[in-house]
Motif scaffolding. Sequence first.
Motif, PDB file in Angstrom:
ATOM      1  N   ALA A  95       0.901  -1.120  -0.160  1.00  8.20           N
ATOM      2  CA  ALA A  95      -0.018  -0.490   0.129  1.00  8.20           C
ATOM      3  C   ALA A  95       1.070   1.282   0.363  1.00  8.20           C
ATOM      4  O   ALA A  95       0.550   2.192  -0.660  1.00  8.20           O
ATOM      5  CB  ALA A  95      -0.692   0.177   1.097  1.00  8.20           C
ATOM      6  N   SER A  96       2.254   1.147   0.848  1.00  8.26           N
ATOM      7  CA  SER A  96       2.886   2.243   0.563  1.00  8.26           C
ATOM      8  C   SER A  96       3.213   1.962  -0.445  1.00  8.26           C
ATOM      9  O   SER A  96       4.098   4.188  -0.702  1.00  8.26           O
ATOM     10  CB  SER A  96       3.439   2.271   2.208  1.00  8.26           C
ATOM     11  N   LEU A  97       3.971   1.539  -1.297  1.00  5.56           N
ATOM     12  CA  LEU A  97       4.313   1.441  -2.299  1.00  5.56           C
ATOM     13  C   LEU A  97       3.187   2.303  -4.189  1.00  5.56           C
ATOM     14  O   LEU A  97       3.720   2.926  -4.189  1.00  5.56           O
ATOM     15  CB  LEU A  97       5.258   0.084  -2.718  1.00  5.56           C
ATOM     16  N   ALA A  98       2.623   1.346  -3.656  1.00  9.20           N
ATOM     17  CA  ALA A  98       1.173   2.274  -4.689  1.00  9.20           C
ATOM     18  C   ALA A  98       1.094   3.745  -4.670  1.00  9.20           C
ATOM     19  O   ALA A  98       0.674   4.245  -5.719  1.00  9.20           O
ATOM     20  CB  ALA A  98      -0.402   1.259  -4.210  1.00  9.20           C
ATOM     21  N   GLU A  99       1.347   4.109  -2.967  1.00 14.12           N
ATOM     22  CA  GLU A  99       0.640   5.348  -3.126  1.00 14.12           C
ATOM     23  C   GLU A  99       1.947   6.180  -3.243  1.00 14.12           C
ATOM     24  O   GLU A  99       1.542   6.816  -3.997  1.00 14.12           O
ATOM     25  CB  GLU A  99       0.775   6.058  -1.655  1.00 14.12           C
ATOM     26  N   TYR A 100       3.036   5.776  -3.349  1.00  9.50           N
ATOM     27  CA  TYR A 100       4.338   5.963  -3.670  1.00  9.50           C
ATOM     28  C   TYR A 100       4.075   6.146  -5.270  1.00  9.50           C
ATOM     29  O   TYR A 100       4.733   7.477  -6.133  1.00  9.50           O
ATOM     30  CB  TYR A 100       5.492   5.912  -3.243  1.00  9.50           C
ATOM     31  N   ALA A 101       4.590   5.334  -6.008  1.00  9.59           N
ATOM     32  CA  ALA A 101       3.902   4.692  -7.431  1.00  9.59           C
ATOM     33  C   ALA A 101       2.763   6.137  -8.151  1.00  9.59           C
ATOM     34  O   ALA A 101       3.634   6.560  -9.110  1.00  9.59           O
ATOM     35  CB  ALA A 101       4.438   3.440  -7.997  1.00  9.59           C
ATOM     36  N   ARG A 107       1.499  -1.278 -10.992  1.00 14.93           N
ATOM     37  CA  ARG A 107       1.054  -2.314 -11.230  1.00 14.93           C
ATOM     38  C   ARG A 107       1.319  -3.709 -10.531  1.00 14.93           C
ATOM     39  O   ARG A 107       0.296  -4.500  -9.533  1.00 14.93           O
ATOM     40  CB  ARG A 107       1.376  -2.785 -12.640  1.00 14.93           C
ATOM     41  N   GLU A 108       2.678  -3.516  -9.842  1.00 17.10           N
ATOM     42  CA  GLU A 108       3.035  -5.115  -9.264  1.00 17.10           C
ATOM     43  C   GLU A 108       2.587  -4.660  -7.711  1.00 17.10           C
ATOM     44  O   GLU A 108       2.402  -6.115  -7.205  1.00 17.10           O
ATOM     45  CB  GLU A 108       4.846  -4.095  -9.163  1.00 17.10           C
ATOM     46  N   THR A 109       3.176  -3.733  -7.145  1.00 12.18           N
ATOM     47  CA  THR A 109       1.849  -3.043  -5.806  1.00 12.18           C
ATOM     48  C   THR A 109       1.113  -3.289  -5.725  1.00 12.18           C
ATOM     49  O   THR A 109      -0.081  -4.247  -4.676  1.00 12.18           O
ATOM     50  CB  THR A 109       2.304  -1.521  -5.268  1.00 12.18           C
ATOM     51  N   LEU A 110      -0.028  -3.079  -6.476  1.00  9.66           N
ATOM     52  CA  LEU A 110      -1.642  -3.333  -6.548  1.00  9.66           C
ATOM     53  C   LEU A 110      -1.649  -5.167  -6.802  1.00  9.66           C
ATOM     54  O   LEU A 110      -2.273  -5.435  -5.998  1.00  9.66           O
ATOM     55  CB  LEU A 110      -2.031  -2.315  -7.239  1.00  9.66           C
TER      56      LEU A 110
END
Length: 308
Positions: A280-286, A296-299
């Motif tokens: 979730a943290s990385l998706a926000e950042y991405a 796409r990868e973090t979701l």
Amino acid sequence: MNGTVAEWDPERTVNAAEAAVLVHERFPALAGAPVEPLAAGWDNTVFLVGGEWVFRFPRRAIAVPGVEREIAYLPRLAPSLPLPVPVPELTGRLPGDPAWPFWGARHLPGRELADAGLPEERRVAAARATGAFLRALHDPGLAGRAGAGLPHDPIDRGHPGVRAPMARERLERLARQGLWAPDTATAALLAEGERVGPSTAEPVVCHGDLHPRHLLVDADGRAAGVIDWGDLCLADPAVDLSLAYSAFSGPARSALLAAYGPVDAERELRARVLAVFLCASLAEYAASVGHREMLRETLAGLRRAVGS
């Protein structure tokens, strides 16, 4: 982020021209070597120098102790690990501010798993090698030989009672952006995690921030190295085993766990909750920086974290 300061915004940056001056003056053997931007994240900016060296500069004050740990501990750990890791050989300090260190290590070729776009069926080899790597890293003997003085899980990544509410907040923000749809499986996982206390397991050496950006793979999808050790610490093994649930599923996850060894239900829960938080943290950042592959990868990692 709508004009507000994001938690990953840098406090100070070194650009390529500044990095070239620092490296060329501090290390005469590299004088004149080309300096190219290689990567940037929340905490560090990385440059490729002369095609052979990677130099890493902290972007936020909170990252400085981690850079110091990388300099101190990675040379001790590397000989015991079955995958390459950066080994700082060249070190320096920013002019006028000796509290801000930087280092150079031999370049590890490969792509971040987050960028590689590997389908699930092509992840088995990387997963198996990662399991063997974590088994070596988590060897209790390594903690005694090379881990003395490391902090003990300083930001409670191994404590689901802490990480579950934080994950829920990030997921709510992703949902408001239309990037994630709430589901009962994730809600149930986080609710279960919220009831779990701190780990009482014997701590082992942990990477501390092991997610799909920090596992390198080669062109054939094989594991090629593990990078970004700024959160190196002693902790419950679940802190690193989160990668089994964020980056792998099905046969690939089974291959990782077979290579690693038994993981009980409580450790799996700790690892899955942390996997949700990190994804979730990385998706926000991405989403904020426009990194489509990472998003796409973090979701997908959020789905893996609650699946089989």
